[in-house]
Motif scaffolding. Structure first.
Motif, short mmCIF file in Angstrom:
data_model
loop_
_atom_site.label_atom_id
_atom_site.label_comp_id
_atom_site.label_asym_id
_atom_site.label_seq_id
_atom_site.Cartn_x
_atom_site.Cartn_y
_atom_site.Cartn_z
N HIS A 85 3.59 -2.51 6.42
CA HIS A 85 4.84 -1.75 6.35
C HIS A 85 5.79 -2.35 5.32
CE1 HIS A 85 8.39 0.42 7.29
NE2 HIS A 85 8.92 -0.47 8.12
N SER A 86 5.87 -3.67 5.28
CA SER A 86 6.75 -4.32 4.31
C SER A 86 6.31 -4.02 2.88
CB SER A 86 6.75 -5.84 4.55
OG SER A 86 7.50 -6.51 3.57
N ILE A 87 5.02 -4.11 2.61
CA ILE A 87 4.52 -3.86 1.26
C ILE A 87 4.69 -2.39 0.88
CG2 ILE A 87 2.51 -3.93 -0.24
CD1 ILE A 87 3.72 -6.66 0.56
N ALA A 88 4.35 -1.49 1.79
CA ALA A 88 4.48 -0.06 1.50
C ALA A 88 5.94 0.31 1.23
CB ALA A 88 3.93 0.76 2.66
N SER A 89 6.87 -0.27 2.00
CA SER A 89 8.29 0.01 1.80
C SER A 89 8.74 -0.39 0.40
CB SER A 89 9.13 -0.74 2.85
OG SER A 89 8.79 -0.34 4.15
N GLY A 90 8.33 -1.60 -0.01
CA GLY A 90 8.70 -2.05 -1.33
C GLY A 90 8.02 -1.26 -2.43
N TRP A 91 6.80 -0.80 -2.18
CA TRP A 91 6.05 -0.04 -3.18
C TRP A 91 6.74 1.29 -3.49
CZ3 TRP A 91 0.07 -0.76 -2.78
CH2 TRP A 91 -0.49 -0.65 -4.06
N VAL A 92 7.36 1.89 -2.48
CA VAL A 92 8.08 3.15 -2.71
C VAL A 92 9.15 2.96 -3.78
CG1 VAL A 92 9.63 4.85 -1.68
CG2 VAL A 92 7.63 4.06 -0.41
N GLY A 93 9.94 1.89 -3.65
CA GLY A 93 11.01 1.65 -4.60
C GLY A 93 10.52 1.37 -6.00
N ARG A 94 9.33 0.79 -6.14
CA ARG A 94 8.79 0.49 -7.46
C ARG A 94 8.16 1.72 -8.11
NH1 ARG A 94 10.21 -1.44 -10.36
NH2 ARG A 94 8.57 -2.54 -11.49
N LEU A 95 7.53 2.56 -7.32
CA LEU A 95 6.87 3.73 -7.88
C LEU A 95 7.84 4.86 -8.21
CD1 LEU A 95 3.63 3.99 -5.68
CD2 LEU A 95 3.81 3.20 -8.04
#
Length: 461
Positions: free
Chosen positions: A366-376
């Protein structure tokens, strides 16, 4: 606005730290604690660097926001038997005190990102925290069950102003090199909030009664909102869009759904949360039956494993900044799957150990996916965050309910099999994203770069 590595102006990172650390002496950066956006903004992103005083302030402020939001959401879960007895309703009807909150939360999150484009990030989060806390203070004084449910539904609707906007704020303000760590700290706050809402309120209820306990959670929320208002710096890279432009918001949501990678991140959130909620929804039924026969207070203590989630989300965020999001995400999903398999053991120790491993893996993912949204998301980050959290909570409500069919027809092994299937779907999405990022990185290395989507996928590795 998002800047990929080959475009990122490195000097701005130092400028961000300097300006953030010297707000009191710089007239251009002076801000009220309640300010939403600085009056002076650069045409280029002014990143806040990891290790700076501003980064620490943001980390603590967003931790408090996560804590307040999720403690207010879940504080009624241990109180459902008390509510059923006090209001004279059945167990199924008493569960509406929680399900209505999460249901309206999912709906509100979709709109919160759009509203924050006009209202401002900090301002919307602060108002949401304060109003929801006040509603929680009012709740114990209500004598009518339906009025209590309306209030809980309103809490969910109002709290939607925090999660999606918090993710967008971090993606806009934090240097991409430290975004994973900052997002991990925020997620750890949500974990502590979920723990407090489920466990601490139980002890308060035993000592003072549920009315006082529920009001105390509202008071804690107001204190967290005060700390949030004082600590969080005003936005530096946010560009306000006045009014509510329906076409603009529809285009923003549609653009994210057509993105090469974002829909897979949304699916990861849905599948992972669906698995997590399914296990926690029905493990209590298993442990209350023979041969375990655990009491409700003993079962409630299982939520202490949220502490593992808090630690693991912070660690995962830091590792993703060093190793890349793809490999850390895949490891998190695999770890969660191992935890589900362990819960199929007959020994109580094996079941509890499996829940610990599942919780750790889930919070990593969940932590990684959350951060990935902001980068993509190159633009309209609030819209992207709202879509991720919409999928996340729909996965919770829909798949968590579907898990009940497996419990009724096949017992725990069927529930575990369903949970593993959900994680397998999340794993496929994660591997696909990892491959997309690797391919984009290879294309750039061969001189085929320049595509914004490829740049973002490279940054996400």
């Amino acid at each position: 606005m998002s800047v990929s590595r080959d475009q990122k102006p490195e000097p701005h990172s130092n400028v961000a730290a300097d300006t953030a650390d010297n707000d009191s002496t710089s007239p251009q950066c002076a801000e009220s604690p309640l300010a939403s956006t600085n009056a002076q903004m650069s045409s280029e992103p002014v990143w806040i660097s990891p290790g700076s005083a501003a980064f620490r302030r943001i980390s603590v402020a967003l931790f408090l926001a996560g804590y307040a939001t999720f403690s207010l959401i879940y504080c009624v879960q241990p109180l459902l038997p008390e509510l059923a007895s006090h209001f004279g309703v059945g167990p199924a009807e008493s569960s509406l005190a929680l399900s209505l909150t999460t249901g309206f939360l999912a709906f509100a999150i979709l709109l919160a990102g759009a509203v924050s484009e006009a209202a401002g990030r900090k301002q919307l989060m602060l108002v949401s925290m304060c109003v929801a806390s006040i509603l929680n203070l009012i709740a114990p004084f209500l004598s009518d069950w339906h009025a209590f449910l309306v209030l809980r539904a309103l809490e969910g609707l109002i709290l939607g102003g925090v999660p999606a906007v918090a993710m967008a704020y971090l993606a806009e303000e934090i240097d991409p090199k430290g975004l994973g760590m900052a997002m991990g700290i925020y997620i750890s706050g949500t974990a502590i909030g979920g723990l407090s809402g489920r466990v601490v309120i139980g002890f308060l209820t035993d000592m003072f009664g549920w009315h006082t306990a529920l009001g105390a959670m509202g008071a804690f929320g107001l204190l967290a909102a005060l700390g949030f208002a004082v600590l969080l710096p005003a936005s530096r890279n946010f560009v306000r869009r006045p009014g509510f432009q329906v076409r603009y918001h529809l285009r923003a949501w549609g653009g994210h759904l057509k993105h090469a990678g974002l829909p897979y991140v949304f699916l990861i959130g849905a599948f992972a949360m669906g698995c997590f909620v399914t296990v926690f929804n029905y493990v209590g039924f298993r442990l209350s039956d023979e041969p375990y026969s655990l009491s409700q207070s003993q079962i409630g203590l299982i939520f202490v494993v949220y502490l593992c989630g808090s630690v693991m989300s912070s660690i995962a965020g830091a590792l993703s900044d060093r190793l890349g999001r793809g490999p850390v995400l895949v490891v998190g999903v695999l770890l969660a799957g191992l935890g589900v398999v362990l819960t199929m053991l007959d020994s109580l120790g094996g079941i509890i150990g499996g829940i610990v491993v599942l919780t750790s893996g889930f919070f990593v993912a969940h932590s990684i996916a959350s951060g990935w949204v902001g980068r993509l998301a190159e633009t309209s980050k609030g819209h992207a965050s709202s879509l991720y959290l919409l999928a996340y909570y729909l996965g919770s409500s829909i798949m968590g309910s579907v898990g009940g069919w497996f419990w009724d027809h096949g017992g725990w092994n069927a529930v575990a099999g369903f949970a593993v299937a959900l994680l397998f779907c999340a794993l496929l999405c994660g591997i696909h994203l990892w491959r997309l990022a690797a391919k984009a990185s290879g294309d750039r290395g061969q001189g085929a770069g320049g595509n914004a989507v490829k740049g973002e996928l490279v940054d996400a590795t």
